[in-house]
Design a protein around this motif. Structure first.
Motif, PDB file in Angstrom:
ATOM      1  N   ASP A   1       3.293   3.614  -7.439  1.00 16.70           N
ATOM      2  CA  ASP A   1       4.718   3.496  -7.768  1.00 16.70           C
ATOM      3  C   ASP A   1       5.024   2.111  -8.338  1.00 16.70           C
ATOM      4  N   ILE A   2       4.360   1.107  -7.818  1.00 14.96           N
ATOM      5  CA  ILE A   2       4.530  -0.243  -8.365  1.00 14.96           C
ATOM      6  C   ILE A   2       3.947  -0.314  -9.779  1.00 14.96           C
ATOM      7  N   LEU A   3       2.863   0.408 -10.014  1.00 10.61           N
ATOM      8  CA  LEU A   3       2.219   0.403 -11.326  1.00 10.61           C
ATOM      9  C   LEU A   3       3.132   0.964 -12.404  1.00 10.61           C
ATOM     10  N   VAL A   4       3.918   1.990 -12.079  1.00  6.93           N
ATOM     11  CA  VAL A   4       4.723   2.664 -13.103  1.00  6.93           C
ATOM     12  C   VAL A   4       6.228   2.516 -12.878  1.00  6.93           C
ATOM     13  N   GLY A   5       6.637   1.890 -11.786  1.00  6.94           N
ATOM     14  CA  GLY A   5       8.060   1.817 -11.457  1.00  6.94           C
ATOM     15  C   GLY A   5       8.860   0.964 -12.422  1.00  6.94           C
ATOM     16  N   THR A   6      10.154   1.270 -12.524  1.00  8.88           N
ATOM     17  CA  THR A   6      11.079   0.498 -13.359  1.00  8.88           C
ATOM     18  C   THR A   6      11.759  -0.547 -12.477  1.00  8.88           C
ATOM     19  N   PHE A   7      11.393  -1.802 -12.681  1.00  6.70           N
ATOM     20  CA  PHE A   7      11.887  -2.861 -11.793  1.00  6.70           C
ATOM     21  C   PHE A   7      13.023  -3.675 -12.401  1.00  6.70           C
ATOM     22  N   SER A   8      13.474  -3.287 -13.582  1.00  8.54           N
ATOM     23  CA  SER A   8      14.657  -3.933 -14.144  1.00  8.54           C
ATOM     24  C   SER A   8      15.397  -2.937 -15.026  1.00  8.54           C
ATOM     25  N   ARG A   9      16.695  -3.115 -15.078  1.00  9.16           N
ATOM     26  CA  ARG A   9      17.562  -2.286 -15.918  1.00  9.16           C
ATOM     27  C   ARG A   9      18.720  -3.148 -16.371  1.00  9.16           C
ATOM     28  N   GLY A  10      18.721  -3.483 -17.641  1.00  9.08           N
ATOM     29  CA  GLY A  10      19.752  -4.382 -18.148  1.00  9.08           C
ATOM     30  C   GLY A  10      19.648  -5.733 -17.482  1.00  9.08           C
ATOM     31  N   THR A  11      20.684  -6.117 -16.755  1.00 15.70           N
ATOM     32  CA  THR A  11      20.699  -7.419 -16.081  1.00 15.70           C
ATOM     33  C   THR A  11      20.521  -7.276 -14.573  1.00 15.70           C
ATOM     34  N   VAL A  12      19.832  -6.231 -14.146  1.00 16.65           N
ATOM     35  CA  VAL A  12      19.561  -5.990 -12.720  1.00 16.65           C
ATOM     36  C   VAL A  12      18.053  -5.938 -12.508  1.00 16.65           C
ATOM     37  N   THR A  13      17.560  -6.639 -11.495  1.00 11.75           N
ATOM     38  CA  THR A  13      16.149  -6.568 -11.147  1.00 11.75           C
ATOM     39  C   THR A  13      15.993  -6.734  -9.643  1.00 11.75           C
ATOM     40  N   VAL A  14      14.759  -6.635  -9.175  1.00 11.19           N
ATOM     41  CA  VAL A  14      14.452  -6.801  -7.751  1.00 11.19           C
ATOM     42  C   VAL A  14      13.288  -7.761  -7.588  1.00 11.19           C
ATOM     43  N   ALA A  15      13.173  -8.318  -6.391  1.00 11.88           N
ATOM     44  CA  ALA A  15      12.071  -9.232  -6.067  1.00 11.88           C
ATOM     45  C   ALA A  15      11.785  -9.121  -4.574  1.00 11.88           C
ATOM     46  N   GLY A  16      10.642  -9.670  -4.147  1.00 13.60           N
ATOM     47  CA  GLY A  16      10.282  -9.638  -2.737  1.00 13.60           C
ATOM     48  C   GLY A  16      10.012  -8.222  -2.256  1.00 13.60           C
ATOM     49  N   ASP A  17      10.338  -7.953  -0.992  1.00 19.31           N
ATOM     50  CA  ASP A  17      10.061  -6.638  -0.412  1.00 19.31           C
ATOM     51  C   ASP A  17      10.789  -5.517  -1.146  1.00 19.31           C
ATOM     52  N   ALA A  18      11.928  -5.797  -1.753  1.00 19.65           N
ATOM     53  CA  ALA A  18      12.630  -4.760  -2.511  1.00 19.65           C
ATOM     54  C   ALA A  18      11.776  -4.252  -3.661  1.00 19.65           C
ATOM     55  N   MET A  19      10.885  -5.084  -4.130  1.00 22.33           N
ATOM     56  CA  MET A  19       9.993  -4.716  -5.222  1.00 22.33           C
ATOM     57  C   MET A  19       8.656  -4.191  -4.711  1.00 22.33           C
ATOM     58  N   HIS A  20       8.091  -4.857  -3.686  1.00 20.62           N
ATOM     59  CA  HIS A  20       6.688  -4.570  -3.334  1.00 20.62           C
ATOM     60  C   HIS A  20       6.418  -4.712  -1.846  1.00 20.62           C
TER      61      HIS A  20
END
Length: 399
Positions: free
Chosen positions: A275-294
């Motif tokens: 899921d991390i390999l193919v997931g969309t981690f940003s959309r426009g001006t929104v992104t995630v980091a830390g545990d929210a991402m991985h």
């Protein structure tokens, strides 16, 4: 409804580190935290490997935190079933490794920020995009709303920002962990050694923080029960004492004498590596980091260090995009932030896929009682990661 520029959701390690990294690059942000105060009362210890110390050096707080914890000289793995021992020199062969109190990391990052950066009692309920400006609108459970130019979700494994990005839900390892801190007023006898004890399907780790305090954890394949009882620290203590009944006396005493307020019971959570390999981690001006991402299992001591790396890489990319002065027109901002976030995600994806895959394989190996499955997971782990300490060599680069 009022407007902010850069909003970070969550004042954990990831959120505070990201705010500090942005501050050092001249980018103002606010951090919206759901709790009424800093979440710094947890008894959790956080292992920081050499890669994490490189990130803390970039954030300018490494020397402060070094004063709170001793460096490990070696790691020892002890099999109580067969009496086998394995010693690994850490400081000279691997590099700087220490276990910090989560409280010390949170307090130090918070103290380095401008006083009004963190806003408390702000629990996010939902995110939507303004149909005219495409700016994110944040709605909170108290009924208030914020329109903002940039959102960075650092809100953990159950992230609302991740849901907005349509990331798949996190999953549970077949493992639970009991964790705590034990203080030895006259000094503990365990030296500067991180020791792992293995017996049957159980794993117990004993980690010195300083000369008086030990962080410890125990894990075993998950047994489904009513998890409500695990919110009572005394119940957790009694269970830990029973759980460790067949371990050496010094381990049993460690559980008996633990700080009651430090004890926790956790069903370990992860995000699938694919899921991390193919997931969309940003959309426009929104992104995630830390545990929210991985969010990943704690088996390599990399969750905290990876979040610190995220903060450095994200702030660097935002500054390189010229976002130090973010009051430009909205179209320019969307374009620049989008490019910065895309570069951030590209740079981090390979790194966190490897970390997550290694942690996943270790977790599956530890979480099964089947001897055959243990062999299969071990073979896969050795195939993909012949050098299982290489994750510590990573350098996230300059801020």
């Amino acid at each position: 409804m009022y407007e902010e520029e850069v909003v970070i959701i969550g004042a954990g390690i990831s959120g505070l580190a990201t705010a500090l990294a942005l501050h050092k690059k001249g980018i103002k942000s606010i951090v919206m935290e759901r709790s009424e105060t800093l979440r710094n009362n947890s008894g959790t210890g956080i292992g920081i490997r050499p890669n994490g110390w490189r990130a803390l050096d970039q954030l300018g707080v490494a020397d402060i935190l070094r004063r709170t914890a001793i460096p490990f000289q070696r790691e020892r793995v002890v099999s109580l079933d067969g009496g086998r021992k394995q010693d690994i020199s850490l400081y000279h062969c691997v590099g700087e490794t220490r276990c910090l109190r989560r409280k010390d990391i949170i307090d130090t990052l918070y103290a380095a920020l401008p006083p009004t950066t963190v806003k408390f009692s702000c629990q996010l309920d939902s995110i939507e995009l303004d149909p005219l400006t495409t700016k994110p609108i944040l709605r909170f459970i108290d009924g208030s709303s914020i329109i903002t130019k940039v959102v960075i979700g650092c809100d953990g494994g159950k992230s609302i920002v991740s849901d907005f990005l349509n990331l798949k839900p996190t999953k549970m390892f077949p493992i639970f962990s009991v964790r705590g801190l034990t203080n030895y007023p006259h000094g503990h006898p365990f030296g500067h050694e991180f020791t792992n004890f293995m017996k049957d399907d159980m794993h117990v780790g004993r980690v010195p923080i300083d000369n008086n305090t030990i962080y410890w954890f125990s894990s075993q394949p998950y047994i489904p029960k009513d998890e409500g009882i695990w919110k009572n620290p005394e119940v957790i203590r009694q269970y830990a004492i029973e759980l460790l009944g067949n371990f050496p006396h010094e381990i049993q005493e460690m559980a008996k004498n633990a700080d009651i307020n430090s004890l926790s019971f956790t069903h370990l959570r992860y995000r699938d590596p694919w899921d991390i390999l193919v997931g969309t981690f940003s959309r426009g001006t929104v992104t995630v980091a830390g545990d929210a991402m991985h969010v990943m299992g704690p088996f390599m001591g990399q969750g905290g260090s990876a979040a610190l790396e995220d903060a450095v890489v994200l702030a660097r990319n935002m500054a390189q995009a010229g976002l130090n002065h973010i009051q430009s027109g909205s179209n320019v901002i969307v374009h620049r932030v989008g490019e910065a976030f895309n570069r951030f995600v590209r740079e981090r994806r390979v790194r966190v896929v490897r970390l997550s895959l290694q942690a996943y394989l270790i977790g599956m190996m530890l979480g099964t009682s089947s001897h055959l499955k243990k062999i299969i997971w071990t073979i896969l782990l050795n195939f993909f990661f012949p050098n299982q300490k290489s994750h510590m060599d990573y350098d996230c680069g300059d801020l």
